[in-house]
Write a protein that holds these residues in place. Structure first.
Motif, PDB file in Angstrom:
ATOM      1  N   ARG A 294       0.349   0.217  -4.490  1.00  0.00           N
ATOM      2  CA  ARG A 294      -1.259   0.617  -4.608  1.00  0.00           C
ATOM      3  C   ARG A 294      -1.527   1.919  -3.790  1.00  0.00           C
ATOM      4  O   ARG A 294      -1.278   2.246  -2.699  1.00  0.00           O
TER       5      ARG A 294
ATOM      6  N   GLN B 225       0.990  -0.993   0.060  1.00  0.00           N
ATOM      7  CA  GLN B 225       0.048   0.008  -0.069  1.00  0.00           C
ATOM      8  C   GLN B 225       0.818   1.402   0.079  1.00  0.00           C
ATOM      9  O   GLN B 225       2.029   1.311   0.551  1.00  0.00           O
ATOM     10  N   GLU B 226       0.597   2.358  -0.747  1.00  0.00           N
ATOM     11  CA  GLU B 226       1.089   3.343  -0.834  1.00  0.00           C
ATOM     12  C   GLU B 226       1.565   4.063   0.586  1.00  0.00           C
ATOM     13  O   GLU B 226       0.707   3.825   1.516  1.00  0.00           O
TER      14      GLU B 226
ATOM     15  N   ASP C 118       3.534   2.548   2.942  1.00  0.00           N
ATOM     16  CA  ASP C 118       4.123   1.310   3.384  1.00  0.00           C
ATOM     17  C   ASP C 118       5.720   1.104   3.059  1.00  0.00           C
ATOM     18  O   ASP C 118       5.870   1.970   2.019  1.00  0.00           O
TER      19      ASP C 118
END
Lengths: 114, 110
Positions: B109, B14-15, B17
Motif C-alpha cells: 500500500r 505498508q510501503e 515495511d
C-alpha cells in the motif's frame, strides 16, 4: 536471445472441440515442462519432457490430455473433447537440463471453453 | 512425493515495511529452492533461489533463508515498494521437476 514462446496467446473454443497448444522452448534447453494455472491459483504440473521423451506424465488430468515433443524442441499439448473445467492458463517452461536448473516460463495460453 | 506449503495466502503491507513469506517442504532429498514472482497477467519469473549448501542468500532488498533440518525456507523483502505487489511462489525440486507452493498475493500500500 529469444525466450520461451507459446501460441496462441488466447484460445476460445466450444465444449467438445479439440485444441492444440504450442510451446517453443529456449534453444538448447533439453527439459520442457507444461503447467496449468487456473484463475487465482497456483501452478499445477502436467508433464515433463527430457529431450523427446516424457518420463513423467503423472500430472495430466485425464486421458483427454496428451503432449508430444519433436526434435528436442517444439512441444504440443493437445486437449481432446474440451470441457469447461479445462479453462485455464497453460504455461510452458524450459530449462537447460532440468532438475535443479532455473525454469524459464513462456507467456502462457489462456484457454476458455464455452 | 514432495509437498510444498506456503503461507500466508495474502499479505498486505505498508510501503517501506518488510514482508516475509514462508514455505515448508516434505522431501528431505530436495536441494534447490527457487522463488518466482508473477505480476498480474504476466509469466512467473525467478527472483532468487537457494541451494542446500547455504543457509542464506541476499540480493539487494530480497533475501531467502533455508533451514534444512526443519524443512522450511522463507523469502524476505525489505523496504517494500508498490512495484513489489505481485503473487510470489516458492518451489522445491523433486528429482527433475519443481513442486510449487500455492502462492502468496502481496499488496504493498502506497
Amino acid at each position: 536471445g529469444a525466450g520461451v514462446s507459446q501460441s496462441p496467446s488466447n484460445k476460445v473454443t466450444e465444449k467438445g472441440k479439440d485444441v492444440e497448444l504450442r510451446c517453443d522452448p529456449i534453444s538448447g534447453h533439453t527439459a520442457l515442462y507444461w503447467y496449468r494455472q487456473s484463475l487465482g491459483q497456483g501452478l499445477e504440473f502436467l508433464i515433463y519432457f527430457q529431450g523427446n521423451s516424457a518420463p513423467d506424465k503423472s500430472g495430466l488430468p485425464s486421458d483427454r490430455f496428451s503432449a508430444e515433443r519433436t526434435g528436442g524442441s517444439v512441444s504440443t499439448l493437445t486437449i481432446q473433447r474440451t470441457q469447461q473445467e479445462d479453462s485455464a492458463v497453460y504455461l510452458c517452461a524450459s530449462s537447460p537440463q532440468g532438475g535443479r536448473d532455473e525454469q524459464y516460463f513462456g507467456p502462457g495460453t489462456r484457454l476458455t471453453v464455452t | 512425493g514432495e509437498n510444498v506449503e506456503q503461507h500466508p495466502s495474502t499479505l498486505s503491507v505498508q510501503e517501506g515495511d518488510s514482508a516475509v513469506i514462508k514455505c515448508t517442504y516434505s522431501d528431505s532429498a530436495s536441494n534447490y529452492f527457487p522463488w518466482y514472482k508473477q505480476e498480474l497477467g504476466k509469466r512467473p519469473q525467478l527472483i532468487i533461489d537457494i541451494r542446500s549448501n547455504v543457509g542464506e542468500k541476499k540480493d539487494q532488498r530480497i533475501a531467502v533463508t533455508l533451514n534444512k533440518t526443519a524443512k522450511h525456507f522463507s523469502l524476505h523483502i525489505t523496504e517494500t515498494q508498490p512495484e513489489d505487489s505481485a503473487v510470489y511462489f516458492c518451489a522445491a525440486d523433486s528429482s527433475y521437476k519443481l513442486i510449487f507452493g500455492s502462492g502468496t498475493r502481496l499488496l504493498v500500500r502506497p
